[in-house]
Design an enzyme around this catalytic site. Structure first.
Site, mmCIF file in Angstrom:
data_model
loop_
_atom_site.group_PDB
_atom_site.id
_atom_site.type_symbol
_atom_site.label_atom_id
_atom_site.label_comp_id
_atom_site.label_asym_id
_atom_site.label_seq_id
_atom_site.Cartn_x
_atom_site.Cartn_y
_atom_site.Cartn_z
ATOM 1 N N HIS A 43 -8.603 -3.394 -5.924
ATOM 2 C CA HIS A 43 -8.501 -3.518 -4.455
ATOM 3 C C HIS A 43 -9.633 -2.720 -3.811
ATOM 4 O O HIS A 43 -10.021 -1.671 -4.301
ATOM 5 C CB HIS A 43 -7.135 -3.007 -3.994
ATOM 6 C CG HIS A 43 -6.879 -3.312 -2.551
ATOM 7 N ND1 HIS A 43 -7.401 -2.548 -1.537
ATOM 8 C CD2 HIS A 43 -6.209 -4.328 -1.969
ATOM 9 C CE1 HIS A 43 -7.035 -3.081 -0.378
ATOM 10 N NE2 HIS A 43 -6.318 -4.163 -0.611
ATOM 11 N N GLU A 54 -9.741 -0.802 -1.367
ATOM 12 C CA GLU A 54 -9.438 0.603 -1.042
ATOM 13 C C GLU A 54 -9.591 1.481 -2.275
ATOM 14 O O GLU A 54 -10.040 2.620 -2.184
ATOM 15 C CB GLU A 54 -8.011 0.694 -0.449
ATOM 16 C CG GLU A 54 -7.994 0.177 0.987
ATOM 17 C CD GLU A 54 -6.683 -0.452 1.427
ATOM 18 O OE1 GLU A 54 -5.636 -0.189 0.801
ATOM 19 O OE2 GLU A 54 -6.710 -1.232 2.403
ATOM 20 N N LYS A 88 0.858 -1.193 0.000
ATOM 21 C CA LYS A 88 0.000 0.000 0.000
ATOM 22 C C LYS A 88 0.901 1.253 0.000
ATOM 23 O O LYS A 88 1.966 1.220 -0.602
ATOM 24 C CB LYS A 88 -0.963 -0.036 1.188
ATOM 25 C CG LYS A 88 -1.678 -1.396 1.281
ATOM 26 C CD LYS A 88 -2.813 -1.439 2.242
ATOM 27 C CE LYS A 88 -3.424 -2.841 2.240
ATOM 28 N NZ LYS A 88 -4.623 -2.951 3.024
ATOM 29 N N GLU A 94 -10.967 -10.898 -1.017
ATOM 30 C CA GLU A 94 -10.634 -10.143 0.187
ATOM 31 C C GLU A 94 -11.908 -9.541 0.785
ATOM 32 O O GLU A 94 -12.365 -8.483 0.340
ATOM 33 C CB GLU A 94 -9.672 -9.003 -0.154
ATOM 34 C CG GLU A 94 -8.339 -9.468 -0.678
ATOM 35 C CD GLU A 94 -7.261 -8.414 -0.452
ATOM 36 O OE1 GLU A 94 -6.280 -8.739 0.205
ATOM 37 O OE2 GLU A 94 -7.432 -7.279 -0.918
ATOM 38 N N SER A 134 -6.182 -9.736 6.737
ATOM 39 C CA SER A 134 -5.605 -10.074 8.046
ATOM 40 C C SER A 134 -4.924 -11.442 8.072
ATOM 41 O O SER A 134 -5.050 -12.173 9.051
ATOM 42 C CB SER A 134 -6.670 -9.956 9.147
ATOM 43 O OG SER A 134 -7.121 -8.619 9.263
ATOM 44 N N GLY A 146 -7.143 -5.340 7.181
ATOM 45 C CA GLY A 146 -6.534 -4.434 8.163
ATOM 46 C C GLY A 146 -7.252 -4.396 9.503
ATOM 47 O O GLY A 146 -7.031 -3.485 10.305
HETATM 48 P P1 PGA Z 1 -4.262 -6.846 5.433
HETATM 49 O O1 PGA Z 1 -4.518 -6.226 3.979
HETATM 50 O O2 PGA Z 1 -3.419 -8.080 5.267
HETATM 51 O O3 PGA Z 1 -3.536 -5.750 6.185
HETATM 52 O O4 PGA Z 1 -5.603 -7.151 6.020
HETATM 53 C C1 PGA Z 1 -4.784 -7.061 2.876
HETATM 54 C C2 PGA Z 1 -4.963 -6.222 1.646
HETATM 55 O O5 PGA Z 1 -5.497 -5.105 1.747
HETATM 56 O O6 PGA Z 1 -4.580 -6.645 0.541
#
Ligand code: PGA
Length: 256
Positions: free
Chosen positions: A94, A96, A11, A165, A208, A171
């Protein structure tokens, strides 16, 4: 058959230990597993120098690319440019990017098409939010994410990498249980199978993933690898996740 794949998504972060130290610690990754790391764009070059200098078996991935070929698109980076810079994989769609930068299924589909057209290997991210999961609408949402994106692509590639995901797991320290992830992956296989029988499907789990839960997730046959955010910023944790994946060599991804 495609090898199990482990992808680091840094990221907008760099590993606190430094890029050189991170790579130096990962020169002896387990055999039979493919590993890719996605640093922020300006560090792709530094990362390449480190892996070449140390002979590390790590591929380079980007975290995004444009849906356009070239031209007056300030701030965008094209798939062709990534290819020229030696990048092999690109993370697209993704959550985000979807939630914070307004990317919808069709835009993600056009980006996938660009990436595939330029010979990059996309890692196509999909996943439901908590409300959707609780309302029992996960399968319908994942289907829309896949079908609408596929409509923007000419053809599905011979090998398609999907990262499942769940947004509520990213996160948060709250990972999907191995059973829930496996069941959802099986559903994704059915959806893609409905579009193309020729596509070999590799489905990563993300959300996670840590050294503590990686082995139990990796034990599921339906899980073909991981997309890791937070834990990928530490060579120690990332290396431990890679070692936990050794058992996956026997879990061959099935045809989609
Ligand atoms: P994370 O993120 O492992 O911190 O949960 C995964 C991702 O956003 O690809």
């Amino acid at each position: 058959m495609t090898s199990p794949l482990l992808v680091a998504n840094w990221k907008m972060n760099l590993p606190p230990e430094g890029i050189a130290e991170f790579v130096a610690a990962l020169t002896r990754l387990p055999e039979g597993i493919e590993v890719a790391v996605a640093p922020p764009f300006p560090f792709l070059g530094t990362f390449a120098e480190e892996i070449e200098g140390r002979g590390a078996r790590i591929e380079r991935a980007a975290q995004n690319c444009s849906d356009r070929e070239s031209g007056a698109f300030t701030g965008e980076v094209s798939a062709a440019m990534l290819r020229q810079a030696g990048v092999s994989h690109v993370i697209l769609g993704h959550s985000e990017r979807r939630a914070l930068f307004g990317e919808d299924n069709r835009l993600v589909g056009r980006k996938l098409r660009q990436a595939i057209g330029e010979g990059l290997i996309p890692i196509f991210c999909i996943g439901e939010d908590e409300e959707t999961r609780e309302a029992g609408r996960t399968a319908a949402l994942l289907e829309r994410q896949i079908v609408e994106a596929a409509e923007e692509m000419e053809n599905l590639p011979d090998v398609l990498i999907i990262a499942y995901e769940p947004v509520w797991a990213i996160g948060t320290g709250k990972n999907a249980s191995p059973e829930m992830a496996a069941e959802t992956h099986a559903g994704i296989r059915r959806i893609v199978g409905g579009i193309s029988h020729e596509t070999e499907l590799v489905i990563l789990y993300g959300g996670s993933v840590t050294p503590d839960n990686a082995a139990s997730l990796a034990a599921q046959e339906e899980i073909n690898g991981f997309l890791v955010g937070g834990a990928s910023l530490s060579s120690e944790k990332f290396g431990a996740i890679a070692r936990a994946m050794r058992q996956m060599e026997e879990n061959q991804p099935a045809e989609g």
